[in-house]
Design a protein around this motif. Structure first.
Motif, PDB file in Angstrom:
ATOM      1  N   TYR A 168      -3.487  -0.382 -14.594  1.00  0.00           N
ATOM      2  CA  TYR A 168      -4.091   0.504 -13.597  1.00  0.00           C
ATOM      3  C   TYR A 168      -3.252   1.770 -13.413  1.00  0.00           C
ATOM      4  O   TYR A 168      -3.797   2.884 -13.395  1.00  0.00           O
ATOM      5  CB  TYR A 168      -4.257  -0.238 -12.261  1.00  0.00           C
ATOM      6  CG  TYR A 168      -4.495   0.675 -11.081  1.00  0.00           C
ATOM      7  CD1 TYR A 168      -5.714   1.324 -10.913  1.00  0.00           C
ATOM      8  CD2 TYR A 168      -3.492   0.908 -10.142  1.00  0.00           C
ATOM      9  CE1 TYR A 168      -5.922   2.180  -9.840  1.00  0.00           C
ATOM     10  CE2 TYR A 168      -3.692   1.758  -9.067  1.00  0.00           C
ATOM     11  CZ  TYR A 168      -4.908   2.399  -8.924  1.00  0.00           C
ATOM     12  OH  TYR A 168      -5.106   3.246  -7.867  1.00  0.00           O
ATOM     13  N   LEU A 172      -4.439   5.550 -14.160  1.00  0.00           N
ATOM     14  CA  LEU A 172      -4.418   6.560 -13.104  1.00  0.00           C
ATOM     15  C   LEU A 172      -3.726   7.832 -13.593  1.00  0.00           C
ATOM     16  O   LEU A 172      -4.212   8.947 -13.365  1.00  0.00           O
ATOM     17  CB  LEU A 172      -3.668   5.988 -11.896  1.00  0.00           C
ATOM     18  CG  LEU A 172      -3.853   6.700 -10.562  1.00  0.00           C
ATOM     19  CD1 LEU A 172      -5.313   6.705 -10.145  1.00  0.00           C
ATOM     20  CD2 LEU A 172      -3.006   6.012  -9.481  1.00  0.00           C
ATOM     21  N   MET A 176      -5.480  11.521 -13.986  1.00  0.00           N
ATOM     22  CA  MET A 176      -4.972  12.745 -13.340  1.00  0.00           C
ATOM     23  C   MET A 176      -4.774  13.848 -14.381  1.00  0.00           C
ATOM     24  O   MET A 176      -5.029  15.020 -14.107  1.00  0.00           O
ATOM     25  CB  MET A 176      -3.685  12.441 -12.587  1.00  0.00           C
ATOM     26  CG  MET A 176      -3.960  11.668 -11.306  1.00  0.00           C
ATOM     27  SD  MET A 176      -2.615  11.730 -10.093  1.00  0.00           S
ATOM     28  CE  MET A 176      -1.578  10.409 -10.678  1.00  0.00           C
ATOM     29  N   MET A 190     -12.945  11.260 -10.010  1.00  0.00           N
ATOM     30  CA  MET A 190     -12.541  10.551  -8.785  1.00  0.00           C
ATOM     31  C   MET A 190     -13.326   9.254  -8.611  1.00  0.00           C
ATOM     32  O   MET A 190     -12.797   8.261  -8.116  1.00  0.00           O
ATOM     33  CB  MET A 190     -12.741  11.455  -7.559  1.00  0.00           C
ATOM     34  CG  MET A 190     -11.675  12.522  -7.415  1.00  0.00           C
ATOM     35  SD  MET A 190     -10.007  11.846  -7.198  1.00  0.00           S
ATOM     36  CE  MET A 190     -10.129  11.221  -5.523  1.00  0.00           C
ATOM     37  N   VAL A 193     -11.632   6.859 -10.711  1.00  0.00           N
ATOM     38  CA  VAL A 193     -10.366   6.469 -10.061  1.00  0.00           C
ATOM     39  C   VAL A 193     -10.615   5.374  -9.027  1.00  0.00           C
ATOM     40  O   VAL A 193      -9.937   4.342  -9.006  1.00  0.00           O
ATOM     41  CB  VAL A 193      -9.694   7.687  -9.375  1.00  0.00           C
ATOM     42  CG1 VAL A 193      -8.574   7.241  -8.435  1.00  0.00           C
ATOM     43  CG2 VAL A 193      -9.148   8.662 -10.408  1.00  0.00           C
ATOM     44  N   PHE A 194     -11.626   5.592  -8.182  1.00  0.00           N
ATOM     45  CA  PHE A 194     -11.885   4.619  -7.119  1.00  0.00           C
ATOM     46  C   PHE A 194     -12.355   3.278  -7.689  1.00  0.00           C
ATOM     47  O   PHE A 194     -12.044   2.224  -7.151  1.00  0.00           O
ATOM     48  CB  PHE A 194     -12.892   5.170  -6.108  1.00  0.00           C
ATOM     49  CG  PHE A 194     -12.298   6.218  -5.201  1.00  0.00           C
ATOM     50  CD1 PHE A 194     -11.043   6.029  -4.630  1.00  0.00           C
ATOM     51  CD2 PHE A 194     -12.970   7.391  -4.915  1.00  0.00           C
ATOM     52  CE1 PHE A 194     -10.475   6.987  -3.797  1.00  0.00           C
ATOM     53  CE2 PHE A 194     -12.416   8.357  -4.075  1.00  0.00           C
ATOM     54  CZ  PHE A 194     -11.165   8.151  -3.514  1.00  0.00           C
ATOM     55  N   ARG A 197      -9.354   1.535  -8.924  1.00  0.00           N
ATOM     56  CA  ARG A 197      -8.623   0.991  -7.782  1.00  0.00           C
ATOM     57  C   ARG A 197      -9.299  -0.266  -7.247  1.00  0.00           C
ATOM     58  O   ARG A 197      -8.629  -1.216  -6.842  1.00  0.00           O
ATOM     59  CB  ARG A 197      -8.515   2.048  -6.686  1.00  0.00           C
ATOM     60  CG  ARG A 197      -7.419   1.748  -5.679  1.00  0.00           C
ATOM     61  CD  ARG A 197      -7.182   2.944  -4.791  1.00  0.00           C
ATOM     62  NE  ARG A 197      -6.212   2.712  -3.739  1.00  0.00           N
ATOM     63  CZ  ARG A 197      -4.897   2.849  -3.892  1.00  0.00           C
ATOM     64  NH1 ARG A 197      -4.398   3.168  -5.066  1.00  0.00           N
ATOM     65  NH2 ARG A 197      -4.072   2.646  -2.884  1.00  0.00           N
TER      66      ARG A 197
END
Lengths: 238, 238
Positions: A168, A172, A176, A190, A193-194, A197
């Motif tokens: 993870y 990430l 970025m 994004m 990304v979520f 997560r």
């Protein structure tokens, strides 16, 4: 119903009820596992219809949690369990709470499968799918450990979370970098990304379930303890 | 210890024990509230030392959860509670689990306070602080509702989460705009994004606690029900 509590249950009816609850947890686990499988598949195949099905099926997960929760409360009120039986019920309460929240995270992942990604963005989804497979394996294994009340397997699965966290973190950093290279794609990235997560959080919740299995088998609360302490608890002759 | 379960407890000793558990939950709530207050203050004042203290104090939160968890298990085993007493213990198990996880989110927020932000980035922290104050208020109010077992207040606080979600969404859009305008600052802004998300999650957990208060008072599991159903449950004459 009045009965004398002798500190241990003698009722085979009670055993039956405990088994039913355990089976219900496994059914719920099966539904959640299917939900995660479908969410990953929906991402892989950009299958919006499948994503919709995952989103609407979450109500089943919620309903199962409430049913089992209620069954456990009834069981305590009616049977006054102690010792290991009580531990099993407490561990069940906690396990279904984590399963329900895994369901919520899966919903967040499925929502991303409903978005449209350009062909250059497809590789983002591939990374998400890889992480998803790791987490799905972890979920399967911890449900197995729960089914067989296997503390050793629970300990093993507990450790695999480290690998998921590393994957993870790497993902990430990569995401970025993409955002810096192509700022217009930030909102889309994004979402990825979520989702990543959410997958990482599912890993944490599988760890929780592994801890409840160890608690159930060995009667020791191993949350917030070191890996060595956990190992010592599990390897101890029972 | 053998005793006949008559379906209701008659022991004032048991009442005393239940009160002790409730007080312990309130103490734990107080510690978590202080942790969140300090994390917000650490962000506001860029106080790295205070942030460190928040990070190390989380072990206290964890220890409190394990203690209360254990006390609740003992209480069930020893007293065989039914009806409302049992509900209180079940609600306690769940409340402390959410408080412990609020503690984990607070740790994530405090970690951001340890980063260095340029003077142009300070306004990001101001937005985070605003959201933090809203969430802190929500936490305080739900702990009050728990202390007084006030279902009406719990319902009110449940509703305030909508406002927090809106504020979070707005903040997220703003943060994405900043990222697009200044891609080099993406890693730093991402830390702020995750902190904002942690605050939003704390709001969700306060909602959970509000639901347990309503369950405790009215004996109805209101999770996953509509606001109208929840209102009907709470307004019903007891």
């Amino acid at each position: 119903m009045e009965h004398v509590n002798s500190g241990r249950h003698i009722s085979s009816q009670f055993d039956e009820e405990l088994k039913e609850v355990r089976n219900a947890v496994l059914s719920m686990g099966g539904v959640v596992e299917k939900q995660l499988t479908d969410a990953i598949q929906a991402i892989k195949a950009s299958d919006h219809e499948l994503a919709d099905r995952v989103l609407s099926n979450d109500t089943r997960v919620n309903a199962l949690e409430m049913d089992i929760d209620n069954a456990c409360t009834q069981l305590i009120a009616k049977r006054q369990p102690t010792a290991r039986d009580l531990r099993q019920i407490i561990a069940t309460f906690k396990t279904i709470a984590d399963l329900e929240r895994i369901g919520d995270e899966v919903k967040r992942i499925a929502a991303v499968a409903k978005e449209s990604f350009s062909s250059e963005q497809q590789h983002l989804l591939a990374a998400l799918e890889n992480l998803g497979q790791l987490v799905l394996n972890m979920l399967r294994t911890v449900l197995n450990a729960f089914a067989r009340m296997d503390a050793e397997e629970a300990l093993e699965v507990h450790r695999t979370d480290q690998g998921i966290d590393r994957q993870y973190e790497g993902m990430l950093r990569q995401l970025m970098t993409y955002m810096m290279e192509d700022p217009r794609s930030i909102p889309k990235i994004m979402d990825v990304v979520f989702s990543a997560r959410s997958l990482e959080r599912i890993g944490d919740r599988c760890q929780n379930i592994a801890e409840y299995v160890i608690y159930n088998v060995h009667g020791k609360d191993v949350r917030h303890t070191s890996d060595e302490d956990m190992e010592q608890t599990v390897r101890k002759t029972r």
